[in-house]
Design an enzyme around this catalytic site. Structure first.
Site, PDB file in Angstrom:
ATOM      1  N   MET A   1       0.966  -1.142  -0.131  1.00 39.37           N
ATOM      2  CA  MET A   1      -0.098   0.059  -0.040  1.00 39.37           C
ATOM      3  C   MET A   1       0.896   1.171   0.014  1.00 39.37           C
ATOM      4  O   MET A   1       1.607   1.302   0.903  1.00 39.37           O
ATOM      5  CB  MET A   1      -1.003  -0.051   1.253  1.00 39.37           C
ATOM      6  CG  MET A   1      -1.854   1.023   1.185  1.00 39.37           C
ATOM      7  SD  MET A   1      -3.050   0.991   2.840  1.00 39.37           S
ATOM      8  CE  MET A   1      -3.860  -0.542   1.948  1.00 39.37           C
ATOM      9  N   CYS A   2       1.169   1.886  -1.045  1.00 41.39           N
ATOM     10  CA  CYS A   2       2.041   2.895  -1.432  1.00 41.39           C
ATOM     11  C   CYS A   2       3.524   2.414  -1.466  1.00 41.39           C
ATOM     12  O   CYS A   2       3.812   1.372  -0.852  1.00 41.39           O
ATOM     13  CB  CYS A   2       2.008   4.122  -0.384  1.00 41.39           C
ATOM     14  SG  CYS A   2       0.330   4.964  -0.269  1.00 41.39           S
TER      15      CYS A   2
END
Length: 713
Positions: A1-2
């Protein structure tokens, strides 16, 4: 996530084009984590500032866009950036964003800058929980925001505190400035910051979000660690200015020893790791990243940061500072480790998708999980990471397994065998629900945390909750150096190899095997369970070859998807006993990859409401492999067929009791020990989810709205 990626070269000549290519390649290695936009920042050209007496500064080029990294790459080409300029010292930073604050729009993409000139540029993973208060304060001080993100607050805080320091006649180094900013942040972060006020320098820091530093040199480092510099060791110990101050007016208010205007604070020592034999500066390249997969193509020498570490890179040195004061027992060094990862492990090879590759790697990954840990001849399990803790775990009052998603299903799948072999009560918890309930935990509990990445935010928070209450903690992870592997008392590395596809496949089967081995190791000395113990170990020995047999069903499964499942809207999976977890895991795979609604149902609950859904049109997959609950499962299948349902039945090879005229079709898998059957039964479901997604034109490795590493709550 990112994903975060940064590249620093010192005394290594690189063209701007080479630097940009390094950043883009780094982002491409981070794509599997999930994202909706991407961007980079590199140095531009010397520019005069008319508002500051035409003083020259190095401006920055920031390029960012929504969509895939390939869109960003094309935008860089379209912008016709001069790629020829040569730098012997340069900092470039890059980011892939998964929207949390603000929609996926260009203005919300990273990197973010502090002001129109870009005095400070930041990339950030995580969530700043007090960003609303920070934003309100910064607006009151005249700062103008261009985005809806929490990250922009960080960039503007850097400029705000820098201006306060300069106004007081102080020029702080980038590390001290970073501390002042971190003092105001609440929440989780992994971030990089660069500034034209500090050319060739970068600071990276983390709290609840992973960050590592890769080191590449031609010469061997003198030591394989970097000293941690605590507050008491540092020459300058600033009293952190608070954001609710009206603004400091003197160096004393900021807590600094005054220095001449424009002169940096003195740096009096050099990191031992970067001392050269001839006392000359050492050419070096640094790679800062949130994931080892983006670094391994450049170097295998990495340093994993701890929470509250600040990695300050300048003049070819890496210095580790602490944003917090030293606590008792805290390590005074950060080891430079060697990654056990090969570049070909994160390449697709002959496969169309990473998920397909990882499904077919399971015979090898299952074997690797057991390799060197099971003596099949003498039926003995030895887990080095647990060996010295086994006697303590055997005396515990209960075992609590805590995980999320697929890892939670691996815990459910093995709970029964834990209870059978250890006679210790075992509960399985979803990490988020466990935290919501503030479940009681005691010193004589053993808490087992399972995570592929070792960075899952909810699981890490649950781990910290259990540590605060004095419980013994065990980590079952696939990532060496991850937060979970460092914070738990002991654990097992599952050795599945890098898993790039968002949908977990080989990590699930390796977690399953690792947990079974954990249960076996706890009962190694039990005479009464010796027969059961040996039966399971002999079963494990056959598992890799049996997985190969199941994978031969791919063509039959592909035809089944084409003929019967492609156009369906919903799907039920029935399981009981050990196979209930398999039903849940299969349903999750089908949901996340093919976007088809699917539900795993306990066969014993069929008559308590689920039967209302059954008709000739609803596809149902039932697990009817041989174990002690086989008669009850067959009863459930009879209830389905009596209502015109025609289930797809996963059964053991050559099982004649299942009538082909009543069921839609059968998928036959080899028979193994009851507690291991789920390892074989789950593979047809992985293949079904894969081919349903391929047939629907879905990007299998990057399903919408999902991320591989869920590093925010």
């Amino acid at each position: 996530m990112c994903g975060i990626f940064g590249y620093v070269n010192f005394l290594v000549d690189k063209s701007k084009g080479e630097i940009i290519d390094n950043l883009i390649e780094g982002l491409q290695r981070l794509e599997y984590r999930g994202y909706d936009s991407a961007g980079i920042a590199v140095d531009g050209k010397l520019t005069k500032d008319p508002s500051n007496g035409d003083e020259e500064y190095m401006d920055s080029i920031i390029i960012k866009t929504t969509g895939k990294v390939k869109v960003l790459k094309q935008k860089i080409i379209d912008d016709q950036i001069d790629r020829s300029a040569i730098f012997d010292n340069h900092v470039g930073i890059a980011h892939t964003r998964w929207a949390t604050h603000g929609q996926p729009k260009t203005e919300n993409c990273h990197p973010h800058k502090s002001d129109p000139k870009g005095e400070f540029i930041v990339v950030h993973n995580g969530i700043i929980t007090n960003y609303a208060a920070l934003r309100k304060y910064l607006l009151s001080k005249g700062h103008v925001f261009e985005s809806e993100t929490d990250t922009e607050c960080i960039a503007k805080l850097f400029k705000h505190f820098y201006d306060l320091n300069v106004k007081a006649g102080v020029f702080p180094d980038l590390n001290e400035l970073t501390k002042q900013v971190l003092h105001e942040l609440e929440g989780s972060y992994g971030l990089l910051v660069k500034s034209y006020h500090y050319p060739g320098e970068v600071c990276g820091t983390r709290k609840g979000s992973p960050l590592l530093v890769g080191v590449k040199t031609d010469k061997k480092l003198k030591v394989d660690f970097v000293d941690v510099e605590f507050e008491a060791q540092q020459q300058h110990r600033p009293q952190q200015p608070q954001i609710n101050h009206n603004g400091a007016t003197s160096a004393a208010e900021l807590g600094f020893i005054p220095v001449a205007p424009g002169e940096q604070n003195l740096r009096t020592s050099q990191s031992r790791a970067f001392l050269s034999e001839d006392d000359l500066p050492m050419p070096v390249e640094f790679f800062l990243s949130s994931d080892p997969a983006s670094v391994v193509q450049h170097t295998k020498k990495v340093l994993f940061l701890e929470d509250d570490d600040i990695a300050h890179i300048y003049d070819g040195e890496l210095r580790i500072h602490r944003a917090s004061t030293k606590s008792a027992g805290e390590s005074t060094v950060r080891p430079i480790q060697t990654l056990e990862m090969e570049l070909n492990e994160i390449m697709k090879g002959p496969y169309k998708h990473f998920m397909q590759k990882e499904i077919f790697e399971q015979p090898d990954s299952a074997f690797n999980t057991m390799r060197g840990r099971i003596d099949f001849e003498n039926c003995v399990v030895t887990l080095g990471g647990l060996k010295s803790w086994l006697s303590t775990i055997r005396r515990c009052r209960r075992i609590i397994m805590i995980a999320c998603g697929t890892s939670y299903h691996s815990c459910l799948a093995t709970r029964s065998i834990f209870e059978e072999l250890t006679e210790i009560p075992v509960s399985v918890e979803l990490a988020s629900d466990f935290l919501d309930r503030r479940s009681p935990v005691f010193r004589d509990d053993t808490c087992v945390f399972v995570s592929q990445s070792g960075e899952t935010a909810d699981s890490i928070l649950a781990l910290q909750y259990c540590l605060e209450r004095g419980a013994l903690t065990v980590g079952i992870v696939n990532s060496v150096g991850s937060s979970m592997s460092r914070q738990t008392h002991c654990g097992v590395h599952i050795n599945a190899g890098p898993e790039i596809g968002v949908a977990s496949t080989k990590a699930y089967t390796s977690q399953y095997i690792a947990l079974v081995m954990f249960a076996l190791s706890l009962s190694n000395d039990s005479i009464s369970r010796k027969g059961r113990h040996e039966e399971i170990i002999k079963g494990l020995q056959k598992i890799p070859e049996q997985i190969k047999q199941v994978l031969k069903l791919e063509n039959k499964i592909k035809d089944l998807c084409n003929s019967s499942l492609n156009d369906q809207k919903s799907l039920l999976l029935l399981g009981r006993g050990y196979q209930f977890a398999t039903a849940l895991e299969g349903a999750l795979k089908i949901k996340e990859i093919s976007y088809m609604h699917s539900e795993g149902v306990l066969a014993g609950e069929l008559k308590h409401g689920i039967l209302a859904l059954v008709d000739e049109d609803l596809p149902i997959i039932a697990f009817a492999t041989r174990d002690s609950l086989f008669p009850k499962v067959m009863s459930a299948i009879e209830q389905v067929t009596a209502r015109d349902g025609r289930p797809i039945v996963i059964c053991n090879e050559g099982d004649a009791i299942i009538s082909n005229d009543k069921v839609h079709t059968t998928l036959e898998v080899p028979e193994t020990v009851d507690c291991l059957q789920g390892l074989l039964n789950v593979i047809p479901l992985q293949l079904i989810s894969y081919w349903l997604a391929v047939n629907r034109g879905i990007d299998v490795d990057f399903p919408r709205n999902l991320a591989k590493s869920v590093t925010v709550e």
